[in-house]
Design a protein around this motif. Structure first.
Motif, PDB file in Angstrom:
ATOM      1  N   TRP A 136       0.828  -1.205   0.000  1.00 20.48           N
ATOM      2  CA  TRP A 136       0.000   0.000   0.000  1.00 20.48           C
ATOM      3  C   TRP A 136       0.868   1.263   0.000  1.00 20.48           C
ATOM      4  CZ3 TRP A 136      -4.393   1.614  -1.434  1.00 20.48           C
ATOM      5  CH2 TRP A 136      -4.908   2.830  -0.964  1.00 20.48           C
TER       6      TRP A 136
ATOM      7  N   LYS B 278       0.134   3.746  -3.185  1.00 18.95           N
ATOM      8  CA  LYS B 278      -0.470   5.070  -3.006  1.00 18.95           C
ATOM      9  C   LYS B 278       0.430   6.198  -3.474  1.00 18.95           C
ATOM     10  CE  LYS B 278       0.971   5.777   1.807  1.00 18.95           C
ATOM     11  NZ  LYS B 278       0.489   5.947   3.190  1.00 18.95           N
ATOM     12  N   GLN B 279       1.708   5.903  -3.778  1.00 14.19           N
ATOM     13  CA  GLN B 279       2.582   6.925  -4.334  1.00 14.19           C
ATOM     14  C   GLN B 279       2.136   7.338  -5.736  1.00 14.19           C
ATOM     15  OE1 GLN B 279       4.947   8.151  -2.240  1.00 14.19           O
ATOM     16  NE2 GLN B 279       4.170   6.617  -0.802  1.00 14.19           N
ATOM     17  N   ASN B 280       1.415   6.433  -6.401  1.00 18.52           N
ATOM     18  CA  ASN B 280       0.937   6.688  -7.762  1.00 18.52           C
ATOM     19  C   ASN B 280      -0.476   7.265  -7.680  1.00 18.52           C
ATOM     20  OD1 ASN B 280      -0.094   6.449 -10.429  1.00 18.52           O
ATOM     21  ND2 ASN B 280       1.370   4.804 -10.866  1.00 18.52           N
ATOM     22  N   ARG B 281      -0.610   8.578  -7.872  1.00 20.17           N
ATOM     23  CA  ARG B 281      -1.913   9.231  -7.746  1.00 20.17           C
ATOM     24  C   ARG B 281      -2.901   8.717  -8.786  1.00 20.17           C
ATOM     25  NH1 ARG B 281      -1.529  13.993  -4.730  1.00 20.17           N
ATOM     26  NH2 ARG B 281      -0.035  13.555  -3.056  1.00 20.17           N
TER      27      ARG B 281
ATOM     28  N   LEU C 245      -4.416   5.505  -7.645  1.00 21.67           N
ATOM     29  CA  LEU C 245      -5.422   5.726  -6.600  1.00 21.67           C
ATOM     30  C   LEU C 245      -6.740   6.198  -7.201  1.00 21.67           C
ATOM     31  CD1 LEU C 245      -3.621   7.419  -3.569  1.00 21.67           C
ATOM     32  CD2 LEU C 245      -4.793   5.213  -3.625  1.00 21.67           C
TER      33      LEU C 245
ATOM     34  N   GLY D 108      -0.152   1.191 -11.242  1.00 26.76           N
ATOM     35  CA  GLY D 108       0.145   1.266  -9.811  1.00 26.76           C
ATOM     36  C   GLY D 108       0.520  -0.079  -9.224  1.00 26.76           C
TER      37      GLY D 108
END
Length: 295
Positions: A18, A22-25, A28, A284
């Motif tokens: 996770w 979540k670093q990849n907007r 998300l 992601g």
């Protein structure tokens, strides 16, 4: 004083996944969109304002509600026989997403099994499987899908099966490469020495270590399946009217592209959004599951 123990505490695999995901907007956003679509699809009978096949002869070709002649009761307008576009979009999205998951599960199941066998045993069996896959890959996917659907008879079910068959080679090659890379490692040799059988070695020992690229491929495969299913519907060899399938809706609206452009624009945007969301989420997943891409 800062609690260095909590800072240095190792993350669990799920927490680590996770953290990188979540670093990849974009991923998300894709995930959130897919979750919303999944909820809408699940509760489609309660969310859709009308039956997707219900006709209202007094409301033909109504534009969306924000147009001058729009009706608030028909938020996205109606088609040429008075069916509510919003209801058909909701049910069409439900069909596309469900069919996409079925296609990916079927193709992954058969493709992974063949790839495991080819990669583990090698030799003549591997050669036969690889040559068959090469023959399938030599034919354009859409052409091969059309041939399979034509043989089976055009329908939504047969279109789903045809796309699943055509999608098998990508899983075979991916699994075979991963298995060949893993089968000679120490943990596999240790399992052999411990007396593990062939099936246990393939499905319990080796396969779990090949799942990361397969999960990414499955996510991307859903977007491809949705697009190919819409293509077959548009060509008239997929879902048949009055089934509210997105590609079929586009096909039915071809003659109204200028007079009622919303009949083409809205289903097209929905297909674009679904494909883009799954592709973003796939990117992601690749970033989160591939150790080489972790910073």
């Amino acid at each position: 004083m800062t609690d260095t123990t909590s800072i240095l505490a190792p993350r669990t695999p799920l927490q680590e996944f996770w953290f990188y995901f979540k670093q990849n907007r974009g991923a998300l956003i894709g995930l959130i969109f897919i979750l919303i679509v999944a909820l809408i699809s699940l509760f489609a009978p309660y969310i859709a304002p009308f039956d997707p096949a219900e006709q209202n002869r007094t409301a033909l070709l109504l534009p969306p509600a924000w147009y001058d002649r729009g009706n608030a009761a028909y938020l996205l307008g109606t088609d040429d026989i008075g069916r509510d576009i919003l209801s058909r979009i909701i049910y069409g999205t439900r069909i596309s997403v469900f069919a996409g998951f079925v296609i990916v599960l079927l193709s992954c199941l058969f493709g992974t099994s063949l790839g495991l066998v080819a990669g583990y045993y090698g030799g003549a069996l591997d050669t036969v499987i690889v040559r068959l896959i090469d023959i399938m890959l030599a034919i354009p996917n859409l052409l091969l899908t059309i041939v399979v659907v034509s043989i089976l008879e055009p329908s939504l079910v047969n279109a789903t099966l045809a796309i699943a068959v055509v999608s098998i080679p990508s899983y075979v090659r991916l699994t075979r490469a991963a298995v060949m890379n893993e089968k000679n490692r120490d943990y596999v040799t240790s399992s052999k020495v411990a007396g593990a059988g062939v099936l246990r070695l393939m499905f319990i020992v080796i396969l779990p270590n090949c799942l990361a690229p397969l999960i990414v491929q499955m996510t991307m495969g859903i977007s491809n399946a949705i697009l190919e299913l819409a293509t077959l519907g548009f060509l008239g060899i997929g879902a048949k009217p009055p089934t509210p399938e997105l590609g079929t809706m586009l096909s039915e609206a071809r003659s109204f592209m200028q007079a009622a452009n919303w009949l083409v624009t809205i289903p097209g945007l929905v297909i674009l959004s679904l494909v883009l969301a799954f592709n973003l989420m796939g990117d992601g997943l690749r970033d989160a599951l591939d150790p080489k891409l972790k910073q």
